[in-house]
Scaffold this active site. Structure first.
Site, PDB file in Angstrom:
ATOM      1  N   ASN A 186       0.805  -1.220   0.000  1.00  0.00           N
ATOM      2  CA  ASN A 186       0.000   0.000   0.000  1.00  0.00           C
ATOM      3  C   ASN A 186       0.845   1.280   0.000  1.00  0.00           C
ATOM      4  OD1 ASN A 186      -2.393  -1.562   0.120  1.00  0.00           O
ATOM      5  ND2 ASN A 186      -2.134  -1.766   2.340  1.00  0.00           N
ATOM      6  N   ARG A 187       2.031   1.138  -0.527  1.00  0.00           N
ATOM      7  CA  ARG A 187       2.959   2.283  -0.647  1.00  0.00           C
ATOM      8  C   ARG A 187       3.353   2.905   0.696  1.00  0.00           C
ATOM      9  NH1 ARG A 187       3.445   2.994  -6.049  1.00  0.00           N
ATOM     10  NH2 ARG A 187       1.633   2.382  -7.287  1.00  0.00           N
TER      11      ARG A 187
END
Ligand SMILES: Cc1cc2nc3c(=O)[nH]c(=O)nc-3n(C[C@H](O)[C@H](O)[C@H](O)COP(=O)(O)O)c2cc1C
Length: 193
Positions: free
Chosen positions: A171-172
């Site tokens: 999710n970065r």
């Protein structure tokens, strides 16, 4: 990835990640993009190959090139590596720049295949050339000699004062750990992704 997972010495940590990338089959793990800036602050970036990792990061080039003009005027540089293997990683380096010794440049020159040596002698890197034929003719004129290293060809060492080790996460929400030189050692801090 947390502070305790990394070597207290960022040069050793870079060596470890570089070795891991190579062992995992990364195609050209030694490729790094080096950014320089002219005296006026005009930036310029290009890939070179890391050819040494000791107290700094070493690459070889033409001392008459545009990048060399930049670092002779403004001896600072930033470099960045990017690897997909064994996991998604980026390492950023910032430092001052110094020429390698002539002995170091000679030693590396001696490892280059004769054809590469001839090309380096024939090509005045970053100068405008009328056409490919000019380069071909200059190389042909050298025959099958094994030319000595020209004075205008040699190495630079980026002597780092900052590193950043980046590792991709879900999710970065990536990990970023920055090393800043502090006295004889390094201070490590986490940055928001
Ligand atoms: C993957 C890769 C590696 C390269 N390695 C070097 C190198 O080690 N030394 C070098 O002078 N140029 C290297 N080059 C060429 C440079 O990117 C650049 O074209 C050249 O050095 C001239 O840059 P300058 O005009 O900014 O000085 C490499 C290019 C690529 C794509």
């Amino acid at each position: 990835m947390d502070v305790g997972d990394l070597d207290p010495d960022p040069l050793r940590q870079l060596d470890e990640w570089f070795g891991a990338a190579r062992a995992a089959g990364e195609t050209m793990p030694e490729a790094m993009c080096v950014a320089t800036a002219s005296r006026d602050g005009e930036p310029s970036a290009r890939y070179v190959l890391m050819r040494g990792l000791d107290e700094g990061v070493v690459f070889f080039t033409d001392y008459g090139s545009d990048k060399a003009r930049d670092v002779e005027e403004n001896p600072r540089a930033a470099a960045v590596f990017h690897w997909r293997l064994p996991v998604h990683r980026q390492v950023r380096v910032r430092g001052t720049v110094a020429r390698t010794t002539t002995e170091e440049s000679d030693r590396y020159w001696a490892t280059r295949p004769p054809g590469s040596r001839r090309s380096a002698v024939a090509s005045h890197q970053s100068s405008v050339v009328a056409g490919r034929h000019v380069l071909d003719a200059a190389v042909a004129a050298l025959g099958d000699t094994e030319p000595a290293r020209p004075d205008r060809w040699g190495g630079y060492r980026i002597l780092p004062w900052a590193f950043e080790f980046w590792e991709g996460r879900e999710n970065r929400l990536h990990d970023r750990l920055r090393y800043l030189r502090e006295g004889d050692g390094w201070r490590v801090e986490r940055l928001s992704p």
